[in-house]
Motif scaffolding. Structure first.
Motif, short mmCIF file in Angstrom:
data_model
loop_
_atom_site.label_atom_id
_atom_site.label_comp_id
_atom_site.label_asym_id
_atom_site.label_seq_id
_atom_site.Cartn_x
_atom_site.Cartn_y
_atom_site.Cartn_z
N TRP A 8 0.81 -1.22 0.00
CA TRP A 8 0.00 0.00 0.00
C TRP A 8 0.85 1.27 0.00
N GLU A 9 2.02 1.21 0.62
CA GLU A 9 2.90 2.38 0.62
C GLU A 9 3.32 2.76 -0.78
N GLU A 10 3.69 1.75 -1.57
CA GLU A 10 4.07 2.04 -2.95
C GLU A 10 2.90 2.62 -3.73
N ALA A 11 1.71 2.09 -3.50
CA ALA A 11 0.52 2.62 -4.18
C ALA A 11 0.30 4.09 -3.83
N ILE A 12 0.46 4.44 -2.57
CA ILE A 12 0.30 5.84 -2.16
C ILE A 12 1.41 6.70 -2.74
N ARG A 13 2.63 6.18 -2.77
CA ARG A 13 3.73 6.94 -3.36
C ARG A 13 3.48 7.23 -4.84
N ILE A 14 2.92 6.25 -5.55
CA ILE A 14 2.66 6.45 -6.98
C ILE A 14 1.50 7.42 -7.19
N SER A 15 0.38 7.19 -6.50
CA SER A 15 -0.76 8.10 -6.70
C SER A 15 -0.44 9.50 -6.18
N GLY A 16 0.29 9.58 -5.08
CA GLY A 16 0.73 10.88 -4.58
C GLY A 16 1.76 11.52 -5.49
N GLY A 17 2.54 10.69 -6.17
CA GLY A 17 3.52 11.19 -7.12
C GLY A 17 2.87 11.94 -8.28
N VAL A 18 1.66 11.55 -8.63
CA VAL A 18 0.92 12.28 -9.66
C VAL A 18 0.66 13.71 -9.18
N LEU A 19 0.27 13.84 -7.91
CA LEU A 19 0.04 15.16 -7.33
C LEU A 19 1.33 15.99 -7.33
N GLU A 20 2.43 15.34 -7.00
CA GLU A 20 3.72 16.05 -6.96
C GLU A 20 4.14 16.46 -8.37
N LYS A 21 3.99 15.56 -9.32
CA LYS A 21 4.35 15.85 -10.71
C LYS A 21 3.56 17.04 -11.26
N GLU A 22 2.29 17.13 -10.86
CA GLU A 22 1.44 18.23 -11.32
C GLU A 22 1.61 19.49 -10.46
N ILE A 34 1.22 8.65 4.06
CA ILE A 34 1.70 7.33 4.51
C ILE A 34 1.71 7.25 6.03
N GLU A 35 2.17 8.29 6.68
CA GLU A 35 2.21 8.30 8.15
C GLU A 35 0.82 8.19 8.75
N LEU A 36 -0.17 8.81 8.13
CA LEU A 36 -1.54 8.70 8.65
C LEU A 36 -2.06 7.28 8.55
N VAL A 37 -1.75 6.58 7.47
CA VAL A 37 -2.18 5.19 7.36
C VAL A 37 -1.45 4.32 8.38
N LYS A 38 -0.18 4.58 8.60
CA LYS A 38 0.56 3.83 9.63
C LYS A 38 -0.06 4.06 11.00
N LYS A 39 -0.51 5.28 11.25
CA LYS A 39 -1.07 5.62 12.56
C LYS A 39 -2.50 5.10 12.74
N TYR A 40 -3.35 5.26 11.70
CA TYR A 40 -4.77 4.97 11.83
C TYR A 40 -5.24 3.72 11.09
N GLY A 41 -4.36 3.07 10.39
CA GLY A 41 -4.74 1.86 9.65
C GLY A 41 -5.40 2.19 8.32
N SER A 42 -6.21 1.28 7.85
CA SER A 42 -6.76 1.38 6.50
C SER A 42 -8.02 2.25 6.42
N TYR A 43 -8.09 3.29 7.22
CA TYR A 43 -9.25 4.19 7.21
C TYR A 43 -9.49 4.78 5.82
N ILE A 44 -8.47 4.80 4.98
CA ILE A 44 -8.61 5.38 3.65
C ILE A 44 -9.40 4.49 2.70
N LEU A 52 -8.91 6.31 -0.60
CA LEU A 52 -8.74 7.75 -0.79
C LEU A 52 -7.61 8.28 0.10
N PRO A 53 -6.37 8.05 -0.30
CA PRO A 53 -5.26 8.59 0.50
C PRO A 53 -5.27 10.11 0.49
#
Length: 135
Positions: A8-22, A34-44, A52-53
Motif C-alpha cells: 500500500w505504501e508504494e501505491a500511495i507513493r505512486i498516486s501521490g507522485g501524480v500530485l507532486e508531478k502536477e 503514509i504516516e496517517l495510514v501507519k497511525k490509523y490503519g486502512s481508514y482510507i 482515498l489517501p
C-alpha cells in the motif's frame, strides 16, 4: 494503470507522485499520507476496492489536486482490507476538500467508478472516464 505494486505504501507513493508531478503538493505531503495510514490503519479504504489517501491541509499542499492509480491486483492492508483504486487528493482549504469528497462519492455511487476503472486498458481510458462523467 499498473498490474501490481509491492504494498500500500508504494501505491500511495505512486498516486501521490501524480500530485507532486502536477505541482499540487511537495514530496512531504506523500510522507504525511503514509504516516496517517501507519497511525490509523486502512481508514482510507472507503469502499471495497477504493482507497482515498489524503492528509490534512499543510504547507506541503500547493494547490487543489487529485491523483489516480488503478492497480489490477488488489493491494492488501494489514487488517486484510484491500484496494485496487487509489485516489489521492490534496486541498489547501476546507471547502474544496469537501467538494472533492462529494464528487468522489457521486462517482462511486452513480457512475460505477470501480467497475469502469478496473476495466480500463490504459491511462487514456481512465482519463476518458473522468471526462465522460463530468463530475
Amino acid at each position: 494503470l499498473i498490474d501490481k505494486v509491492s504494498d500500500w505504501e508504494e501505491a500511495i507513493r505512486i498516486s501521490g507522485g501524480v500530485l507532486e508531478k502536477e505541482k499540487c503538493v511537495k514530496n512531504g505531503y506523500i510522507t504525511e499520507m503514509i504516516e496517517l495510514v501507519k497511525k490509523y490503519g486502512s481508514y482510507i479504504v472507503i469502499d471495497d476496492g477504493i482507497a482515498l489517501p489524503h492528509a490534512g491541509i499543510s504547507r506541503n499542499v500547493l494547490k487543489l489536486g487529485v491523483g489516480v492509480l488503478v492497480v489490477k491486483k488488489p493491494v492488501l492492508f494489514s487488517d486484510k482490507k484491500s484496494a485496487n483504486i487509489f485516489i489521492s487528493f490534496a486541498s489547501n482549504e476546507n471547502k474544496s476538500h469537501l467538494t472533492i469528497l462529494n464528487d468522489l462519492f457521486d462517482l462511486i455511487t452513480k457512475y460505477d467508478l470501480k467497475g469502469e476503472l478496473l476495466q480500463a486498458k490504459d491511462k487514456h481510458e481512465v482519463i476518458d472516464y473522468f471526462i465522460k462523467t463530468k463530475v
